[in-house]
Write a protein that holds these residues in place. Structure first.
Motif, short mmCIF file in Angstrom:
data_model
loop_
_atom_site.label_atom_id
_atom_site.label_comp_id
_atom_site.label_asym_id
_atom_site.label_seq_id
_atom_site.Cartn_x
_atom_site.Cartn_y
_atom_site.Cartn_z
N GLU A 346 5.98 6.39 -1.18
CA GLU A 346 4.70 5.90 -1.68
C GLU A 346 4.10 4.86 -0.74
N SER A 347 4.96 4.04 -0.13
CA SER A 347 4.45 3.07 0.85
C SER A 347 3.85 3.77 2.05
N ARG A 349 2.55 6.82 1.97
CA ARG A 349 1.33 7.52 1.53
C ARG A 349 0.11 6.62 1.70
N LEU A 350 0.22 5.37 1.27
CA LEU A 350 -0.91 4.44 1.35
C LEU A 350 -1.02 3.78 2.72
N TYR A 351 0.12 3.55 3.37
CA TYR A 351 0.11 2.84 4.66
C TYR A 351 1.00 3.58 5.66
N TYR A 384 -3.86 8.53 6.72
CA TYR A 384 -4.30 7.34 5.98
C TYR A 384 -5.39 7.71 4.98
N GLY A 387 -4.16 9.97 2.01
CA GLY A 387 -3.49 9.26 0.93
C GLY A 387 -4.43 8.64 -0.07
N ARG A 388 -5.73 8.70 0.22
CA ARG A 388 -6.75 8.09 -0.65
C ARG A 388 -7.73 9.12 -1.21
N CYS A 397 -5.20 7.55 -7.12
CA CYS A 397 -4.73 7.65 -5.74
C CYS A 397 -4.67 6.30 -5.02
N LEU A 398 -5.48 5.33 -5.47
CA LEU A 398 -5.48 4.03 -4.81
C LEU A 398 -4.41 3.10 -5.37
N PHE A 400 -0.59 1.89 -6.24
CA PHE A 400 0.77 2.03 -5.72
C PHE A 400 1.67 2.45 -6.87
#
Length: 491
Positions: A346-347, A349-351, A384, A387-388, A397-398, A400
Motif C-alpha cells: 500500500e505504501s 501504491r501511493l508512493y 504514481y 495509484g490515484r 483510492c487516496l 492509505f
C-alpha cells in the motif's frame, strides 16, 4: 550549431559566448509550461510535485492518456495500455536509444540500459543467479548483519535525547552498504557515521542524480553540448563516473589476483561463470543495485508515523507469527507476515519508488485506448498516477488502506499491470523479492525497538527528481526507545 561550437573550443571567449547564446535560445524556445493537447499549464502554481500535476492531467483525460508535445512524450495511467507496452507488444516498446544515451555513460551496456539479445542474455544469467536459494540466504544474512551491527546501535544512540535524525540519509547509507556487500563483496561502512562517506558512495549518488537530470531537460541537445564541452553538470558527471569505474576495475583486478571461487558476492559469481571482459563485468554489476533503493524505507516509516493503528497491527502480527521478543529467523517466516506485506504494498501504491518509467516506440502503433503513437515517441507509464485512479482502486483510492491487499486476512497480489511498481510482463524486476525482504526485516527490527516521530508533519511530501523518488528535504524524525529492552529481542 555543434560544428560552430567545435570550431570555437580553442578560444575560451568564443566558447563561453556560444554556450550563453545557446542557453538564451533554449530559454526562448522552452517556456516554463508544457503544451498538453493544446492546453498550457503552469504546474508549480497549483502543485508541490510534478508527479501530482501529471496525475491531475491524466485524471482529466477520458482515456487516462495525454501527450506532452514539447517532450514528444505520451504518458498513460491506463492499465490496458501498460499491459500492451510491457507484454503484448513488448518488442515494439524497448528502452530505446534515447534512454540508453541518457544513462549510457553511467550504466554502460548493463541490463538496465540495453534491449534485444544483450538484454536477454544478461537477464538469463541474472535470473539463474538471483533465483538460487544460496543467494537469497546470502542477501538475508547481509541485511540482518547490517541491521544488528550498525543500524540498531546507531538508532539506539540517538534515542536517549531529543536528537533529530534524517531517516532518508540513514536508509540511503544502510541500503548502499548492503548493496555493495551483496554485489561486490565491498563494505563501504557508510552507516558508521564517524567515518566520512566513501568516494565511491558520494560519486555513485552524484552520478545517479546527474544522469536522471538529463531526462528532465526538454531537449537532449542541452546535455549533449555540455558533455561535448565538458562543462557544468556534465563535467561533474564525468568525474563521478570515472571514480565509480576506477573502483569497479580495481575490484575486478583484486578478484582475479586473490581468487573468487569461494566468494558469495554477485561479482564473484559472474566471474565464476567464465565472464572475463572487464568492461562487460563492470556494466552488468548494476544488476545488484536494485533500482528500488531498498523500496524506500524512509517512505515506509513516514507512513508508519502517520498511521499508529496500522503500526500497532504490524506489531501484533509480528508477536503472533514470530513469537514475543523473537526476531525474523529465516526467509520463509517473512511470507507469513500478511499485514506487513499489505502495508508495504500500500505504501508503494501511493508512493512508488519509481514514479514513472519510459519506453520508446519503434514503429507506429495504436494503444488499446485508441491513442496513436508515432514511431520514435517516448511512451511513459505512470505508477504514481495509477495509484490515484478511482476506476483502478475505488473511491477511496487516496486513502492509505493496507486492508485492500488482504482477503480474509491473507495477502494477495493485484494485477501487475494496474500496479506496475516492479514493472510487469517480460521485464519484471528480478530483485523484487530481495528488496521486499530487506524492507520487512528493517521494519520488524526497528518497530519492535523504537517509536518513530515526525519532526515536521507536512501532509503532502515533496519529492526531488531522480532515478528513484526522494524527499526533497529529507525525512527528519525523532527516535524513541520502546519499553522493551533491545537485548531481549533475539535474531
Amino acid at each position: 550549431m555543434l560544428n560552430t561550437i567545435k570550431q570555437g573550443r580553442n578560444n575560451s571567449t568564443t566558447y563561453k559566448n556560444l554556450v550563453e547564446d545557446l542557453g538564451c535560445r533554449l530559454k526562448t524556445c522552452v517556456r516554463p509550461f508544457y503544451i498538453v493537447q493544446g492546453q498550457k499549464s503552469r504546474w508549480t502554481n497549483q502543485f508541490s510535485n510534478l508527479c501530482d500535476w501529471y496525475t491531475h492531467l491524466l485524471k482529466n483525460s477520458p482515456t487516462r492518456t495525454i501527450h506532452i508535445h514539447v517532450l514528444n512524450n505520451t504518458i498513460t495511467a491506463n492499465p490496458d495500455n501498460v499491459e500492451y507496452m510491457l507484454k503484448t507488444r513488448f518488442d515494439n516498446f524497448p528502452k530505446g536509444k534515447p534512454f540508453s544515451a541518457i544513462l549510457g555513460d553511467f550504466l554502460g551496456r548493463g541490463i538496465f540500459n540495453v534491449d534485444g539479445d544483450s538484454w536477454r542474455f544478461q537477464r538469463k544469467m541474472a535470473s539463474l543467479e538471483l533465483g538460487r536459494v544460496s543467494i537469497r540466504a546470502y542477501s538475508f544474512e547481509i541485511v540482518n548483519q547490517e541491521i544488528n551491527r550498525r543500524l540498531l546501535p546507531l538508532l539506539q544512540s540517538v534515542s536517549y535525547g531529543n536528537d533529530v535524525v534524517d531517516f532518508q540519509d540513514v536508509f540511503r547509507r544502510f541500503s548502499f552498504d548492503s548493496i555493495c556487500r551483496f554485489s561486490f563483496g565491498l563494505d563501504p561502512k557508510c552507516l558508521e557515521l564517524q567515518l566520512p562517506l566513501s568516494k565511491f558512495a558520494v560519486s555513485f549518488d552524484l552520478a545517479s542524480k546527474l544522469s536522471a537530470e538529463r531526462a528532465m531537460i526538454a531537449s537532449p541537445i542541452v546535455w549533449k553540448i555540455k558533455r561535448l564541452l565538458n562543462i557544468g553538470s556534465e563535467k561533474k558527471l564525468h568525474q563521478s563516473i570515472r571514480i565509480v569505474h576506477l573502483l569497479a576495475r580495481e575490484l575486478i583486478t583484486q578478484r582475479r589476483k586473490h581468487g573468487f571461487s569461494d566468494q558469495k558476492d554477485l561479482l564473484s559469481r559472474f566471474m565464476s561463470s567464465d565472464i572475463d571482459d572487464e568492461t562487460y563485468l563492470r556494466d552488468i554489476l548494476p544488476i545488484g543495485r536494485p533500482r528500488h533503493g531498498g523500496l524506500r524505507s524512509d517512505e515506509f516509516f513516514w507512513l508508519v508515523a502517520r498511521h499508529p493503528d496500522a503500526e500497532a497491527t504490524i506489531l501484533r502480527e509480528a508477536d503472533k507469527v514470530l513469537g514475543t521478543n523473537q526476531g525474523i529467523k529465516n526467509y520463509e517466516q517473512i511470507r507469513e507476515l500478511n499485514y506487513l506485506n499489505a502495508f508495504v504494498y500500500e505504501s508503494m501504491r501511493l508512493y512508488p519508488p519509481i514514479q514513472f518509467d519510459s519506453k520508446f516506440c519503434l514503429d507506429d502503433d495504436i494503444l488499446p485506448d485508441g491513442s496513436f503513437v508515432k514511431r520514435g515517441t517516448r511512451v511513459t507509464y505512470h505508477p504514481y498516477a495509477m495509484g490515484r485512479m478511482e476506476e483502478i482502486w475505488g473511491s477511496d483510492c487516496l486513502d492509505f488502506k493496507p486492508e485492500r491487499w488482504l482477503r480474509e486476512g491473507v495477502f494477495f497480489h493485484e494485477n501487475p499491470f494496474k500496479f506496475p511498481v516492479f514493472q510487469a510482463g517480460v521485464r519484471v524486476c528480478l530483485g523484487k523479492e530481495m528488496a521486499l525482504v530487506e524492507i520487512k526485516c528493517v521494519a520488524i527490527s526497528l518497530l519492535r525497538r523504537f517509536r518513530v516521530e515526525l519532526a515536521h508533519t507536512e501532509n503532502t511530501p515533496r519529492f526531488s527528481p531522480g532515478l528513484t523518488a526522494t524527499f526533497r528535504d529529507g525525512l527528519r524524525v525523532r527516535v524513541r526507545a520502546r519499553s522493551v529492552n533491545s537485548s531481549e529481542l533475539t535474531n
